[in-house]
Each structure stands twice: as structure tokens, then as C-alpha cells.
Write a protein that holds these residues in place. Structure first.
Motif, PDB file in Angstrom:
ATOM      1  N   GLU A  86       0.835  -1.183   0.000  1.00 27.40           N
ATOM      2  CA  GLU A  86       0.000   0.000   0.000  1.00 27.40           C
ATOM      3  C   GLU A  86       0.883   1.251   0.000  1.00 27.40           C
ATOM      4  OE1 GLU A  86      -3.725  -1.938   2.550  1.00 27.40           O
ATOM      5  OE2 GLU A  86      -2.686  -0.161   3.308  1.00 27.40           O
ATOM      6  N   TYR A  87       0.413   2.306  -0.663  1.00 25.40           N
ATOM      7  CA  TYR A  87       1.194   3.541  -0.762  1.00 25.40           C
ATOM      8  C   TYR A  87       0.292   4.755  -0.572  1.00 25.40           C
ATOM      9  CZ  TYR A  87       4.765   0.445  -2.504  1.00 25.40           C
ATOM     10  OH  TYR A  87       5.670  -0.581  -2.601  1.00 25.40           O
ATOM     11  N   PHE A  88       0.859   5.755   0.063  1.00 28.90           N
ATOM     12  CA  PHE A  88       0.145   6.997   0.364  1.00 28.90           C
ATOM     13  C   PHE A  88       0.754   8.091  -0.500  1.00 28.90           C
ATOM     14  CE2 PHE A  88      -1.373  10.618   2.686  1.00 28.90           C
ATOM     15  CZ  PHE A  88      -2.472  10.195   3.413  1.00 28.90           C
ATOM     16  N   LEU A  89      -0.040   8.632  -1.436  1.00 28.43           N
ATOM     17  CA  LEU A  89       0.465   9.651  -2.348  1.00 28.43           C
ATOM     18  C   LEU A  89       0.229  11.046  -1.768  1.00 28.43           C
ATOM     19  CD1 LEU A  89       0.455   9.723  -6.137  1.00 28.43           C
ATOM     20  CD2 LEU A  89      -0.523  11.703  -4.977  1.00 28.43           C
ATOM     21  N   LEU A  90       1.298  11.797  -1.657  1.00 30.63           N
ATOM     22  CA  LEU A  90       1.254  13.179  -1.182  1.00 30.63           C
ATOM     23  C   LEU A  90       1.580  14.106  -2.348  1.00 30.63           C
ATOM     24  CD1 LEU A  90       3.239  12.811   2.158  1.00 30.63           C
ATOM     25  CD2 LEU A  90       0.820  13.404   1.989  1.00 30.63           C
ATOM     26  N   VAL A  91       0.725  15.086  -2.598  1.00 30.39           N
ATOM     27  CA  VAL A  91       0.969  16.052  -3.671  1.00 30.39           C
ATOM     28  C   VAL A  91       1.656  17.287  -3.085  1.00 30.39           C
ATOM     29  CG1 VAL A  91      -0.070  17.528  -5.433  1.00 30.39           C
ATOM     30  CG2 VAL A  91      -1.021  15.249  -4.984  1.00 30.39           C
ATOM     31  N   ASN A  92       2.780  17.636  -3.671  1.00 27.07           N
ATOM     32  CA  ASN A  92       3.477  18.868  -3.296  1.00 27.07           C
ATOM     33  C   ASN A  92       2.827  20.011  -4.093  1.00 27.07           C
ATOM     34  OD1 ASN A  92       5.269  20.881  -2.565  1.00 27.07           O
ATOM     35  ND2 ASN A  92       7.104  19.669  -2.957  1.00 27.07           N
ATOM     36  N   TYR A  93       1.653  20.448  -3.605  1.00 27.99           N
ATOM     37  CA  TYR A  93       0.843  21.405  -4.344  1.00 27.99           C
ATOM     38  C   TYR A  93       1.606  22.695  -4.617  1.00 27.99           C
ATOM     39  CZ  TYR A  93      -3.171  18.420  -3.285  1.00 27.99           C
ATOM     40  OH  TYR A  93      -4.043  17.354  -3.201  1.00 27.99           O
ATOM     41  N   LEU A  96       5.066  24.169  -2.995  1.00 28.82           N
ATOM     42  CA  LEU A  96       5.196  25.022  -1.806  1.00 28.82           C
ATOM     43  C   LEU A  96       5.180  24.257  -0.483  1.00 28.82           C
ATOM     44  CD1 LEU A  96       2.772  27.810  -3.044  1.00 28.82           C
ATOM     45  CD2 LEU A  96       5.257  28.018  -2.810  1.00 28.82           C
ATOM     46  N   LEU A  97       5.196  22.916  -0.544  1.00 32.17           N
ATOM     47  CA  LEU A  97       5.002  22.136   0.682  1.00 32.17           C
ATOM     48  C   LEU A  97       6.178  21.227   1.016  1.00 32.17           C
ATOM     49  CD1 LEU A  97       1.294  21.003   0.080  1.00 32.17           C
ATOM     50  CD2 LEU A  97       2.086  23.029   1.300  1.00 32.17           C
ATOM     51  N   THR A  98       7.325  21.473   0.444  1.00 27.01           N
ATOM     52  CA  THR A  98       8.434  20.528   0.573  1.00 27.01           C
ATOM     53  C   THR A  98       8.813  20.255   2.026  1.00 27.01           C
ATOM     54  OG1 THR A  98       9.283  21.230  -1.586  1.00 27.01           O
ATOM     55  CG2 THR A  98      10.805  20.049  -0.127  1.00 27.01           C
ATOM     56  N   ASP A  99       8.986  21.292   2.832  1.00 21.57           N
ATOM     57  CA  ASP A  99       9.387  21.097   4.226  1.00 21.57           C
ATOM     58  C   ASP A  99       8.342  20.306   5.004  1.00 21.57           C
ATOM     59  OD1 ASP A  99      11.681  22.489   3.694  1.00 21.57           O
ATOM     60  OD2 ASP A  99      11.045  24.347   4.662  1.00 21.57           O
ATOM     61  N   LYS A 100       7.075  20.637   4.792  1.00 20.32           N
ATOM     62  CA  LYS A 100       6.013  19.959   5.532  1.00 20.32           C
ATOM     63  C   LYS A 100       5.885  18.501   5.112  1.00 20.32           C
ATOM     64  CE  LYS A 100       3.510  24.248   6.368  1.00 20.32           C
ATOM     65  NZ  LYS A 100       2.316  25.071   6.077  1.00 20.32           N
ATOM     66  N   ILE A 101       6.050  18.229   3.826  1.00 23.86           N
ATOM     67  CA  ILE A 101       6.001  16.844   3.360  1.00 23.86           C
ATOM     68  C   ILE A 101       7.191  16.056   3.896  1.00 23.86           C
ATOM     69  CG2 ILE A 101       6.294  15.412   1.287  1.00 23.86           C
ATOM     70  CD1 ILE A 101       4.406  17.309  -0.164  1.00 23.86           C
ATOM     71  N   THR A 102       8.347  16.676   3.943  1.00 22.54           N
ATOM     72  CA  THR A 102       9.534  16.007   4.494  1.00 22.54           C
ATOM     73  C   THR A 102       9.281  15.564   5.927  1.00 22.54           C
ATOM     74  OG1 THR A 102      10.991  17.316   3.076  1.00 22.54           O
ATOM     75  CG2 THR A 102      12.002  16.263   4.984  1.00 22.54           C
ATOM     76  N   THR A 103       8.613  16.400   6.700  1.00 20.96           N
ATOM     77  CA  THR A 103       8.273  16.045   8.087  1.00 20.96           C
ATOM     78  C   THR A 103       7.250  14.920   8.131  1.00 20.96           C
ATOM     79  OG1 THR A 103       8.709  18.304   8.832  1.00 20.96           O
ATOM     80  CG2 THR A 103       7.340  16.935  10.261  1.00 20.96           C
ATOM     81  N   ILE A 113       4.552   8.013  -1.778  1.00 24.47           N
ATOM     82  CA  ILE A 113       4.871   8.523  -3.107  1.00 24.47           C
ATOM     83  C   ILE A 113       4.708  10.034  -3.031  1.00 24.47           C
ATOM     84  CG2 ILE A 113       4.278   8.516  -5.558  1.00 24.47           C
ATOM     85  CD1 ILE A 113       2.799   5.823  -5.003  1.00 24.47           C
ATOM     86  N   VAL A 114       5.770  10.776  -3.292  1.00 26.88           N
ATOM     87  CA  VAL A 114       5.695  12.235  -3.290  1.00 26.88           C
ATOM     88  C   VAL A 114       5.505  12.689  -4.731  1.00 26.88           C
ATOM     89  CG1 VAL A 114       6.836  14.391  -2.679  1.00 26.88           C
ATOM     90  CG2 VAL A 114       7.162  12.356  -1.252  1.00 26.88           C
ATOM     91  N   ASP A 115       4.348  13.258  -4.999  1.00 26.54           N
ATOM     92  CA  ASP A 115       4.038  13.743  -6.341  1.00 26.54           C
ATOM     93  C   ASP A 115       4.571  15.165  -6.466  1.00 26.54           C
ATOM     94  OD1 ASP A 115       3.017  14.630  -8.717  1.00 26.54           O
ATOM     95  OD2 ASP A 115       0.967  13.951  -8.356  1.00 26.54           O
ATOM     96  N   ASN A 116       5.749  15.278  -7.066  1.00 26.58           N
ATOM     97  CA  ASN A 116       6.388  16.578  -7.282  1.00 26.58           C
ATOM     98  C   ASN A 116       6.146  17.097  -8.701  1.00 26.58           C
ATOM     99  OD1 ASN A 116       7.593  17.268  -4.789  1.00 26.58           O
ATOM    100  ND2 ASN A 116       9.228  15.785  -5.127  1.00 26.58           N
ATOM    101  N   SER A 117       5.021  16.702  -9.300  1.00 30.47           N
ATOM    102  CA  SER A 117       4.711  17.186 -10.648  1.00 30.47           C
ATOM    103  C   SER A 117       4.635  18.702 -10.702  1.00 30.47           C
ATOM    104  CB  SER A 117       3.384  16.595 -11.135  1.00 30.47           C
ATOM    105  OG  SER A 117       3.469  15.200 -11.252  1.00 30.47           O
TER     106      SER A 117
END
Length: 319
Positions: A86-93, A96-103, A113-117
Motif C-alpha cells: 500500500e502507498y500513500f500519495l502526497l501532492v506537493n501542491y 510550496l510544501l516541501t518542508d512539511k512533506i519532508t516532516t 509517493i511524493v508527487d512533485n509534478s
């Protein structure tokens, strides 16, 4: 080596970005390659999302579970323990969310899965899977990147990027309207998510971009808009060290008419995205947000023109 013959364009910068990643024709093809290689059984998706990735997921018969995000564009709740497969996809909207996603991913990075599109210049977070889209930031016809710990077989077929340059050349020549139909054709060609190699045309054009200039302009233009509109923006998204895709201006009213009116003045704004799963807040994101450009083509005069028209449109609505 080829000597003589017909002439060519020559652009010289020789930058590199994400050259350690696996490269495909698009971010959705990169996601498909990962999901197939990993044998994923289930994926958690935010209900504020571009639907272009759904055919790839559905073709692999992967279960989807939707989760909600808040006005900070982060999950209201992250699953405490994600099972194998199972995988949880996080969108770096909007990048602007890089630091928060890193945490958020620090405890169990392999499950994310970090969606950095929308975040081309955000670094890959170790032990996560990351996907990127070059063409959302750069004038190239195709290109996606994938970082993952799984072994990925490189595609044999190369995407025909040379067939989809017309809109880029016409836009550069100032023929925006003429180029639009070619742009739609280029987008349609990328709907096929079966992985292909990123085209040699795009590889070359990618290396010719002045990435430092692009990053600096995006940051300075974003900061200008943030200083101008932050007091009325329902999003609180300071720049920090990020390189943004755009400036999202979230307002307390529907902006559809404003977007239509701005086209008459030569201001073209994208819309991100109709709600895929019924949820009032995400519908508001689409209906009530102006996604203002911040790219390197916008000089001081362009930014002044943009700001004055946005301010005028908001005042007319309020009036």
C-alpha cells in the motif's frame, strides 16, 4: 557525428536536473512504471487531484482510497500504519510544501509517493518514491522523472517529442492563439501512460534551460504577488526556499467570470482541478482560486499589468 547538411537551432547552457532519475515521457508514465514494478495493491489519494493519473492506476486494478486535505493543502489525517503493498500519495501542491512533506514522511518514508509534478526543483526525499514533470516548468514537449528503490526496466520505445514542438515555437514567436490547438494535440499524445523514453529532443532542450535564472524569477515574482495579495488570500503559503509553480490566490467567491474576462486581456490562467470525490472544500479550491503565473517570462512590466488587472477584477466583484 554528422557534418554539413541542413541548419539547426543551437542553444548552449548545459544544465542538468534529476539526471539520476529514471526518465519517461510524463509523470503519469513514471507513476505507472513504479506501481507496476512494486506490485502495489492499494493507493491512498487526495481528493484534490488531477484525474490524468487515474487510468494508469485503474489499468493495474489497484484499489483506491480517498483522503481529505485541509486549507493548508495537507492531509487532515495520515494513516498511522500503511501495510505492505500500500502507498500513500502526497501532492506537493504548487511546489510550496516541501518542508512539511519532508516532516510527514519521516517516520515511514518507503510507504509514500511524493508527487512533485508541481515541484520540479524540490529535492527527492530519501527512501520515498518521487515523481516529477519537466514540462510544467520548462518549454519542452515531454518529460517525467522517477526516483524509487525498486528496479525499473527502461522502456525500449522513445516518445516522438519532435512531433510536438509546434505550440512551443509558435508561442515563442508570439502566435499564442495559433499554437493552442497544437498544445492540445501535444497534451493528448501524453495521455498514453505506457512508459516510453523521454525524447532526445526534450533531453536536449532540458539541458539548454538556464535553471538558476528560472528559479530566481519564479521566487521573486511569487514574493511580489504574495506581498500584494497575502492579506486577502485564504491560503497561507509563504515562499520560504521553495520554487513555485504559480501563486494560488484563494478568494471567498467564485472566480470563473474573472478568468473568462482576463482572457480578453491576454491573461490565461489554468484551473486546478474539479473535485474527483464530492467534498465542499476541494470544490472551493477549484471554483474560488486564481492560479497566477510566476514564470521567468514575466518581467516587471508584465507583473505590474497582471497585478493591476487582478486588483481591478476583485474590486469590480466586491463593488
Amino acid at each position: 557525428m554528422a557534418i554539413g547538411g541542413y541548419n539547426q537551432f543551437k542553444f548552449i547552457v548545459n544544465n542538468t536536473i534529476h539526471d539520476a532519475a529514471c526518465r519517461f515521457q510524463s509523470a503519469r508514465a513514471a507513476l505507472y512504471a513504479f506501481l507496476k514494478a512494486s506490485g502495489a495493491r492499494k493507493i491512498y489519494l487526495p481528493n484534490y487531484l488531477c484525474d490524468s493519473i487515474l487510468p494508469a492506476i485503474n489499468s493495474l486494478k489497484i484499489d483506491i482510497e480517498w483522503y481529505e486535505i485541509g486549507t493548508n493543502l495537507l492531509p487532515i489525517k495520515v494513516i498511522d500504519s500503511i501495510k505492505e503493498g500500500e502507498y500513500f500519495l502526497l501532492v506537493n501542491y504548487f511546489g510550496l510544501l516541501t518542508d512539511k512533506i519532508t516532516t510527514l514522511v519521516a517516520k515511514e518514508p518507503k510507504s509514500f509517493i511524493v508527487d512533485n509534478s508541481q515541484a520540479l526543483f524540490s529535492p527527492h526525499i530519501a527512501n520515498t518514491t518521487s515523481i516529477y514533470s519537466f514540462r510544467k516548468f520548462l518549454a519542452i514537449p515531454d518529460g517525467g522523472a522517477l526516483y524509487t528503490s525498486y528496479s525499473i526496466t527502461a522502456p525500449e520505445i522513445e516518445f516522438a517529442g519532435e512531433k510536438h514542438l509546434a505550440h512551443l515555437m509558435l508561442r515563442a514567436a508570439g502566435e499564442v492563439q495559433r499554437g493552442y490547438s497544437y498544445f492540445l494535440q501535444a497534451e493528448q499524445a501524453l495521455e498514453d501512460y505506457i512508459p516510453q523514453k523521454m525524447s532526445k529532443v526534450s533531453e536536449y532542450l532540458l539541458s539548454c534551460n538556464d535553471l538558476e535564472f528560472i528559479k530566481d524569477k519564479r521566487q521573486s515574482n511569487y514574493q511580489l504577488l504574495h506581498d500584494k495579495f497575502n492579506e486577502i488570500n485564504r491560503f497561507n503559503l509563504p515562499l520560504k526556499n521553495n520554487i513555485p509553480l504559480c501563486y494560488p490566490l484563494f478568494l471567498p467567491f467564485n472566480v470563473s467570470k474573472i478568468c473568462t474576462d482576463l482572457v480578453q486581456k491576454g491573461i490565461y490562467l489554468p484551473r486546478y482541478w474539479p473535485a474527483l470525490v464530492s467534498q465542499d472544500l476541494n470544490t472551493e479550491f477549484f471554483n474560488n482560486t486564481l492560479f497566477l503565473p510566476v514564470d521567468e517570462r514575466l518581467d516587471a512590466e508584465s507583473m505590474t499589468f497582471l497585478c493591476s488587472n487582478i486588483i481591478s477584477a476583485i474590486e469590480q466583484h466586491d463593488g
